[in-house]
Scaffold this active site. Structure first.
Site, short mmCIF file in Angstrom:
data_model
loop_
_atom_site.label_atom_id
_atom_site.label_comp_id
_atom_site.label_asym_id
_atom_site.label_seq_id
_atom_site.Cartn_x
_atom_site.Cartn_y
_atom_site.Cartn_z
CE LYS A 23 -2.69 0.81 3.48
NZ LYS A 23 -2.36 2.50 4.51
CB SER A 24 3.96 2.09 1.91
OG SER A 24 3.54 2.26 3.59
N GLY A 106 -4.92 8.19 5.37
CA GLY A 106 -3.77 9.31 5.97
C GLY A 106 -2.70 9.70 5.37
CG ASP A 334 0.45 -0.28 9.47
OD1 ASP A 334 0.67 0.98 10.19
OD2 ASP A 334 1.34 0.36 8.32
NE ARG A 365 -5.65 0.81 12.96
CZ ARG A 365 -4.15 0.29 12.32
NH1 ARG A 365 -3.30 0.71 12.06
NH2 ARG A 365 -4.93 0.70 11.25
NE ARG A 407 -2.66 -1.70 8.96
CZ ARG A 407 -1.93 -1.85 7.08
NH1 ARG A 407 -2.42 -3.37 7.10
NH2 ARG A 407 -1.56 -1.11 6.55
C1 S3P Z 1 2.73 4.50 6.28
C2 S3P Z 1 3.29 4.67 7.63
C3 S3P Z 1 2.95 4.70 8.95
C4 S3P Z 1 1.99 3.80 8.61
C5 S3P Z 1 0.80 3.75 7.22
C6 S3P Z 1 0.86 3.95 6.44
C7 S3P Z 1 3.24 5.27 5.59
O1 S3P Z 1 2.37 6.30 9.26
O2 S3P Z 1 1.51 3.46 10.04
O3 S3P Z 1 -0.65 2.89 7.35
O4 S3P Z 1 3.01 4.79 4.29
O5 S3P Z 1 3.79 6.07 4.97
P1 S3P Z 1 2.76 7.30 10.09
O6 S3P Z 1 4.27 6.85 9.52
O7 S3P Z 1 2.26 7.80 10.68
O8 S3P Z 1 3.57 6.32 11.42
#
Ligand code: S3P
Length: 447
Positions: A23-24, A106, A334, A365, A407
């Site tokens: 996903k990232s 986010g 995560d 969570r 999740r």
């Molecule tokens: C992510 C970073 C993480 C993670 C999120 C995806 C990303 O959040 O929890 O699911 O793709 O950069 P944080 O960096 O705010 O902890």
């Protein structure tokens, strides 16, 4: 998001599985390719709700993106596809006609805020009810320090955010929390700024942005916890981004549910294939080994600048409790929910602390896992910054809730496989955020 899933205790899990694309990396590939000069190809793009929010956002900013297979269908359709992104350069985005809705994501909203802060037009960012309650001051305040005109609801703390992009100044910034989303937001703003932006985090969060932008030719370098990025504004020394041609590996955070399930269900033996094992993401592997289980990596290779492997995992007898401290949290950020499930089956008290960031994810969570695991019979204590879980407990099937958090839903599904009787998970369609088809793949392993 109303679907309820019913699951039962299962016999051993056996076989091979390839989890959905990361996903990232899917988010970043679309974003950065949009800012490159020319056409990028992204293979194995994750067609789940979150990355599709990113895709829609960049289309609304005037970027041409074609998909194979065509059409945005997260549910029921292919979970992976190929996308062609016709990038227009760092300064090629156009003002969107409407508010940009980032859904539940986010990553979309925080990274986009950094790009839009440097783009000379007006933008409004919003999201769903969960995203509207997540903290945005962490990006608004440093972006303002770089000279951005940006404001948000409740004293700039929440969405919607209104951004009038313009010229930015580089800055040196020490981040109060380890967050790849905040770091990436500031790196992207740094690309637009005049001068060199220097960002230091308290602990290393995932470094996909740094790797991908470096591969695209950006003036970016990392040393320890500090990243330096050269801006493209006059005299900044930054360079145009080159288009991408990449293949996204499977998502370690989606693989984690299968690794845990293989550990927990007696007699299981599972090979999880083609998984990204970037060391900033794989803290769970260390924890699994400390708990006393067998997890081995095979066929280690590099794919498009990211380390990848097949992960073999088999059922572990006599798991031991572990202590997970603040320094480990970013590398398993995560995996907190699934780690809580593992902890119920480990002998002794597993304590996870320094994890207050988990309270501001898609749901709180810590709260969600404490509430739902108590219903299933777990013995636990909740702390402001974590949880202690005493094992080993026989879990009992019952009615649990996802808290509309993908999740949480998937972690409870793994718990259901070892709980006595039947478990129902309410509002389970939220798995489509990162893993459409999750329940089907889990079922296929137990067949
Ligand atoms: C992510 C970073 C993480 C993670 C999120 C995806 C990303 O959040 O929890 O699911 O793709 O950069 P944080 O960096 O705010 O902890």
């Amino acid at each position: 998001m109303t679907k309820t899933w019913e699951l039962h205790k299962t016999g051993s899990l056996k076989g091979e599985i390839t989890p959905p694309p990361d996903k990232s990396l899917s988010h970043r590939a679309v974003m950065f390719a949009s800012l490159a000069e020319g056409t990028s190809r992204v293979r194995n793009f994750l067609r789940a709700e979150d990355p599709l929010s990113t895709l829609r956002a960049f289309r609304s900013l005037g970027i041409g993106i074609s998909e194979e297979p065509p059409g945005e269908k997260a549910s029921g359709g292919e979970v992976s596809g190929e996308v062609l992104i016709h990038g227009k350069g760092l300064h090629g985005l156009q003002e969107a006609f409407d508010v940009i809705d980032c859904g539940n994501s986010g990553t979309t909203v925080r990274l986009l805020a950094g790009i839009l802060a440097g783009s000379p037009f007006f933008s409004v960012l919003t999201g769903d009810n969960s995203l509207k309650q997540r903290p945005m001051a962490r990006v608004v305040s440093p972006l303002k320090a770089m000279g951005a005109e940006i404001s948000g609801r409740a004293g700039d703390r929440y969405l919607p955010l209104a951004i009038r992009g313009g010229s930015l100044k580089a800055m040196e910034y020490v981040m109060p929390v380890a967050s790849a989303q905040v770091k990436s937001c500031l790196i992207l703003a740094g690309l637009y700024a005049e001068g060199t932006t220097v960002i230091t985090e308290p602990l290393l969060s995932r470094d996909h942005t740094e790797r991908m932008l470096a591969a695209m030719g950006a003036g970016i370098s990392s040393e320890g916890l500090t990243v330096r990025v050269a801006g493209q504004a006059l005299g900044g020394g930054g360079r145009e981004l080159q288009p991408l041609d990449i293949t996204v590996p499977a998502d370690f955070s989606s693989a984690a549910f299968f690794l845990a399930a293989a550990f927990l269900v007696p007699g299981s033996d599972v090979l999880v294939k083609g998984v990204g094992i970037n060391p900033t993401r794989t803290g769970l592997l260390d924890v699994l080994r400390q708990m006393g289980g067998s997890v081995t990596l095979h066929n280690e290779r590099e794919v498009s600048g990211e380390p990848v492997a097949d992960i073999h995992c088999s059922a572990a007898d006599g798991l031991r409790a572990v202590t997970v401290g603040r320094e480990s949290i970013p590398s398993l950020i995560d995996e907190f929910p699934i780690l809580c499930i593992l902890a119920t089956q480990a002998e002794g008290t597993t304590e996870i602390r320094g994890a207050e960031e988990l309270r501001v994810k898609e749901s709180d969570r810590i709260r969600a896992m404490a509430l739902e695991l108590k219903k299933m019979g777990a013995e636990l204590e909740e702390f402001p910054d974590g949880i202690a879980i005493r094992g080993k407990t026989k879990l009992k099937g019952c009615a649990v809730e996802s808290h509309d958090d993908h999740r949480i839903a998937m972690s409870l599904a793994v718990a259901a496989l070892i709980a006595g009787g039947t478990t129902t998970i309410a509002d389970a369609s939220c798995v489509d955020i990162s893993f459409p088809g999750f329940f089907g793949q889990l079922k296929a392993l137990s067949a």
